[in-house]
Design a protein around this motif. Structure first.
Motif, PDB file in Angstrom:
ATOM      1  N   GLU A 190       0.843  -1.205   0.000  1.00 37.37           N
ATOM      2  CA  GLU A 190       0.000   0.000   0.000  1.00 37.37           C
ATOM      3  C   GLU A 190       0.874   1.249   0.000  1.00 37.37           C
ATOM      4  O   GLU A 190       0.618   2.207  -0.732  1.00 37.37           O
ATOM      5  N   VAL A 191       1.915   1.231   0.818  1.00 39.31           N
ATOM      6  CA  VAL A 191       2.824   2.374   0.914  1.00 39.31           C
ATOM      7  C   VAL A 191       3.601   2.573  -0.383  1.00 39.31           C
ATOM      8  O   VAL A 191       3.803   3.701  -0.847  1.00 39.31           O
ATOM      9  N   GLU A 192       4.018   1.484  -0.999  1.00 40.06           N
ATOM     10  CA  GLU A 192       4.763   1.585  -2.252  1.00 40.06           C
ATOM     11  C   GLU A 192       3.935   2.275  -3.330  1.00 40.06           C
ATOM     12  O   GLU A 192       4.442   3.119  -4.079  1.00 40.06           O
ATOM     13  N   ALA A 193       2.650   1.956  -3.409  1.00 37.43           N
ATOM     14  CA  ALA A 193       1.775   2.594  -4.393  1.00 37.43           C
ATOM     15  C   ALA A 193       1.632   4.088  -4.111  1.00 37.43           C
ATOM     16  O   ALA A 193       1.634   4.915  -5.029  1.00 37.43           O
ATOM     17  N   LEU A 194       1.530   4.448  -2.839  1.00 36.95           N
ATOM     18  CA  LEU A 194       1.426   5.853  -2.450  1.00 36.95           C
ATOM     19  C   LEU A 194       2.707   6.608  -2.799  1.00 36.95           C
ATOM     20  O   LEU A 194       2.669   7.734  -3.314  1.00 36.95           O
ATOM     21  N   PHE A 195       3.846   5.981  -2.548  1.00 36.94           N
ATOM     22  CA  PHE A 195       5.125   6.618  -2.862  1.00 36.94           C
ATOM     23  C   PHE A 195       5.291   6.815  -4.369  1.00 36.94           C
ATOM     24  O   PHE A 195       5.816   7.837  -4.825  1.00 36.94           O
ATOM     25  N   ARG A 196       4.865   5.836  -5.142  1.00 37.39           N
ATOM     26  CA  ARG A 196       4.959   5.951  -6.596  1.00 37.39           C
ATOM     27  C   ARG A 196       4.131   7.140  -7.086  1.00 37.39           C
ATOM     28  O   ARG A 196       4.573   7.923  -7.935  1.00 37.39           O
ATOM     29  N   LEU A 197       2.957   7.288  -6.519  1.00 35.31           N
ATOM     30  CA  LEU A 197       2.092   8.410  -6.865  1.00 35.31           C
ATOM     31  C   LEU A 197       2.755   9.738  -6.494  1.00 35.31           C
ATOM     32  O   LEU A 197       2.701  10.711  -7.258  1.00 35.31           O
ATOM     33  N   ALA A 198       3.395   9.780  -5.319  1.00 37.42           N
ATOM     34  CA  ALA A 198       4.047  11.011  -4.882  1.00 37.42           C
ATOM     35  C   ALA A 198       5.208  11.384  -5.805  1.00 37.42           C
ATOM     36  O   ALA A 198       5.372  12.552  -6.179  1.00 37.42           O
ATOM     37  N   ARG A 199       6.019  10.410  -6.171  1.00 35.05           N
ATOM     38  CA  ARG A 199       7.135  10.706  -7.080  1.00 35.05           C
ATOM     39  C   ARG A 199       6.618  11.279  -8.395  1.00 35.05           C
ATOM     40  O   ARG A 199       7.178  12.237  -8.936  1.00 35.05           O
ATOM     41  N   ASP A 200       5.553  10.681  -8.910  1.00 31.81           N
ATOM     42  CA  ASP A 200       4.986  11.162 -10.168  1.00 31.81           C
ATOM     43  C   ASP A 200       4.422  12.573 -10.018  1.00 31.81           C
ATOM     44  O   ASP A 200       4.603  13.432 -10.904  1.00 31.81           O
ATOM     45  N   ALA A 201       3.730  12.835  -8.901  1.00 35.49           N
ATOM     46  CA  ALA A 201       3.114  14.145  -8.686  1.00 35.49           C
ATOM     47  C   ALA A 201       4.169  15.239  -8.555  1.00 35.49           C
ATOM     48  O   ALA A 201       4.019  16.327  -9.117  1.00 35.49           O
ATOM     49  N   TRP A 202       5.235  14.950  -7.837  1.00 32.34           N
ATOM     50  CA  TRP A 202       6.313  15.941  -7.688  1.00 32.34           C
ATOM     51  C   TRP A 202       6.987  16.189  -9.047  1.00 32.34           C
ATOM     52  O   TRP A 202       7.315  17.318  -9.386  1.00 32.34           O
ATOM     53  N   ALA A 203       7.176  15.143  -9.822  1.00 33.50           N
ATOM     54  CA  ALA A 203       7.808  15.280 -11.139  1.00 33.50           C
ATOM     55  C   ALA A 203       6.941  16.104 -12.075  1.00 33.50           C
ATOM     56  O   ALA A 203       7.449  16.906 -12.878  1.00 33.50           O
ATOM     57  N   GLU A 204       5.625  15.933 -11.985  1.00 34.41           N
ATOM     58  CA  GLU A 204       4.711  16.647 -12.872  1.00 34.41           C
ATOM     59  C   GLU A 204       4.773  18.154 -12.672  1.00 34.41           C
ATOM     60  O   GLU A 204       4.497  18.916 -13.603  1.00 34.41           O
ATOM     61  N   VAL A 205       5.122  18.601 -11.460  1.00 29.60           N
ATOM     62  CA  VAL A 205       5.219  20.044 -11.215  1.00 29.60           C
ATOM     63  C   VAL A 205       6.677  20.513 -11.241  1.00 29.60           C
ATOM     64  O   VAL A 205       6.994  21.626 -10.828  1.00 29.60           O
ATOM     65  N   GLY A 206       7.565  19.634 -11.722  1.00 30.10           N
ATOM     66  CA  GLY A 206       8.951  20.021 -11.928  1.00 30.10           C
ATOM     67  C   GLY A 206       9.789  20.136 -10.677  1.00 30.10           C
ATOM     68  O   GLY A 206      10.765  20.899 -10.651  1.00 30.10           O
ATOM     69  N   ARG A 207       9.449  19.350  -9.664  1.00 34.01           N
ATOM     70  CA  ARG A 207      10.202  19.418  -8.413  1.00 34.01           C
ATOM     71  C   ARG A 207      11.013  18.142  -8.206  1.00 34.01           C
ATOM     72  O   ARG A 207      10.689  17.078  -8.741  1.00 34.01           O
ATOM     73  N   ALA A 208      12.075  18.271  -7.423  1.00 28.65           N
ATOM     74  CA  ALA A 208      12.904  17.114  -7.089  1.00 28.65           C
ATOM     75  C   ALA A 208      12.069  16.106  -6.305  1.00 28.65           C
ATOM     76  O   ALA A 208      11.017  16.438  -5.733  1.00 28.65           O
ATOM     77  N   GLU A 209      12.545  14.857  -6.258  1.00 25.47           N
ATOM     78  CA  GLU A 209      11.788  13.811  -5.568  1.00 25.47           C
ATOM     79  C   GLU A 209      11.509  14.188  -4.120  1.00 25.47           C
ATOM     80  O   GLU A 209      12.363  14.753  -3.428  1.00 25.47           O
ATOM     81  N   PRO A 210      10.312  13.881  -3.636  1.00 21.59           N
ATOM     82  CA  PRO A 210       9.962  14.201  -2.251  1.00 21.59           C
ATOM     83  C   PRO A 210      10.649  13.274  -1.253  1.00 21.59           C
ATOM     84  O   PRO A 210      11.068  12.166  -1.605  1.00 21.59           O
ATOM     85  N   ARG A 211      10.764  13.737  -0.025  1.00 18.96           N
ATOM     86  CA  ARG A 211      11.208  12.851   1.055  1.00 18.96           C
ATOM     87  C   ARG A 211      10.014  11.993   1.456  1.00 18.96           C
ATOM     88  O   ARG A 211       8.923  12.510   1.718  1.00 18.96           O
ATOM     89  N   LEU A 212      10.210  10.684   1.503  1.00 19.06           N
ATOM     90  CA  LEU A 212       9.115   9.737   1.672  1.00 19.06           C
ATOM     91  C   LEU A 212       9.221   9.037   3.021  1.00 19.06           C
ATOM     92  O   LEU A 212      10.132   8.242   3.256  1.00 19.06           O
ATOM     93  N   THR A 213       8.298   9.346   3.901  1.00 18.12           N
ATOM     94  CA  THR A 213       8.255   8.698   5.209  1.00 18.12           C
ATOM     95  C   THR A 213       6.856   8.145   5.448  1.00 18.12           C
ATOM     96  O   THR A 213       5.871   8.624   4.888  1.00 18.12           O
ATOM     97  N   THR A 214       6.782   7.127   6.282  1.00 19.99           N
ATOM     98  CA  THR A 214       5.494   6.572   6.683  1.00 19.99           C
ATOM     99  C   THR A 214       5.599   6.085   8.121  1.00 19.99           C
ATOM    100  O   THR A 214       6.695   6.068   8.696  1.00 19.99           O
ATOM    101  N   SER A 215       4.480   5.694   8.692  1.00 21.75           N
ATOM    102  CA  SER A 215       4.472   5.267  10.093  1.00 21.75           C
ATOM    103  C   SER A 215       3.415   4.195  10.307  1.00 21.75           C
ATOM    104  O   SER A 215       2.454   4.086   9.530  1.00 21.75           O
ATOM    105  N   PHE A 216       3.623   3.403  11.363  1.00 22.47           N
ATOM    106  CA  PHE A 216       2.598   2.422  11.752  1.00 22.47           C
ATOM    107  C   PHE A 216       2.780   2.053  13.217  1.00 22.47           C
ATOM    108  O   PHE A 216       3.871   2.170  13.786  1.00 22.47           O
TER     109      PHE A 216
END
Length: 294
Positions: A190-216
């Protein structure tokens, strides 16, 4: 992948010596292999105030990143919150990381007379913009001097957005530095899919890859599933008990320290930068046992 540890500020079994247990946890986390010391805020609850605790944690630690997971800007005046966070950043010498979110509980808004109509991503983004203006030394009002103190890092601490879904990620791609995610089921896929979406979203607006953290949530030792269940019964007090009981059957991680180490490896394989573990007990042996396997 780095591993952070959350302070037990939402526990049903916190002792009367709150300062003693939080100081012991903070010093143990700082001395161990952990990368971050984390905690969040609630208003209509018995947890300590986040801004006050930031000052104490800054004094109790010297190494780990100090991370809010998360604060809700709409529950504060943005200039006052910016000043509080910049002060905390100075006290911990630039180790502050700020997770922000809109919050999931209406009662937290009501108890501080915050407008429920502000419980929106756009309002939170505006508050973050105001905080960054304060941190940049801009005059946000007619005053002789700007609001200080300045944060240690130019531009202020990093801002991570608390999220579990696509809409929030796409909105935050234009202004946040990364994600302060959470996975209720401790599900790496589930987290991997969310991270993939985040990388794509940041790339679409021309920004460097986001820092990716999660918790449980996690529990190790005797009756770990029961420990998670007791914690959620206390923490999720705004939900019907039967719903919490059903959720607790699969929420978080419950097992042995060795099994947790293997579970963390699955998160590392997703490209996760950092996992923030959330304890379900204030027993210091929990954090000590995790330190051993890390």
């Amino acid at each position: 992948m780095q591993v952070g540890m959350t302070l037990p500020v939402m526990e049903p079994d916190l002792p009367s010596d709150l300062a003693g247990i939080l100081e012991a946890w903070s010093r143990t986390i700082d001395a161990g292999p952990f990368s971050s010391l984390c905690f969040g805020e609630r208003m209509a609850f018995d947890n300590p105030d986040a801004s006050t605790l930031l000052g104490a944690v800054a004094a109790w630690t010297s190494r780990v990143r100090v991370t809010t997971t998360v604060v809700v800007p709409q529950l504060h005046h943005p200039v006052l919150l910016a000043k509080s966070l910049a002060t905390a950043d100075q006290l911990c010498r630039g180790r502050l990381s700020v997770g922000v979110g809109v919050g999931g509980r209406d009662e937290d808004y009501r108890v501080v007379d915050a407008d429920l109509g502000t419980k929106r991503m756009g309002v939170m983004a505006d508050a973050v913009a105001t905080m960054r203006a304060v941190w940049a030394g801009e005059r946000v009002a007619d005053a002789v001097r700007p609001v200080g103190p300045p944060p240690v890092r130019d531009g202020g601490p990093e801002i991570l957005v608390g999220t579990m879904g696509e809409r929030t990620i796409r909105h935050a791609a234009g202004w946040a530095d990364g994600l302060a995610g959470v996975t209720l089921a401790a599900d790496a896929a589930e987290v991997e899919a969310l991270f993939r979406l985040a990388r794509d979203a940041w790339a679409e607006v021309g920004r460097a890859e986001p820092r990716l953290t999660t918790s449980f949530w996690f529990a190790v030792g005797d009756d770990p599933r029961g420990q998670v269940h007791r914690h959620l019964r206390h923490y999720m007090n705004w939900l019907p008990p039967d719903l919490v009981d059903a959720l607790a059957a699969t929420a978080g991680f419950a097992g042995t320290p060795a099994e947790l180490r293997d579970h963390l490896k699955r998160f590392e394989d997703t490209g996760c930068d950092e996992v923030h573990l959330i304890p379900t007990s204030s027993d210091l042996s929990q954090v000590e046992r995790i330190a051993e396997i890390l």
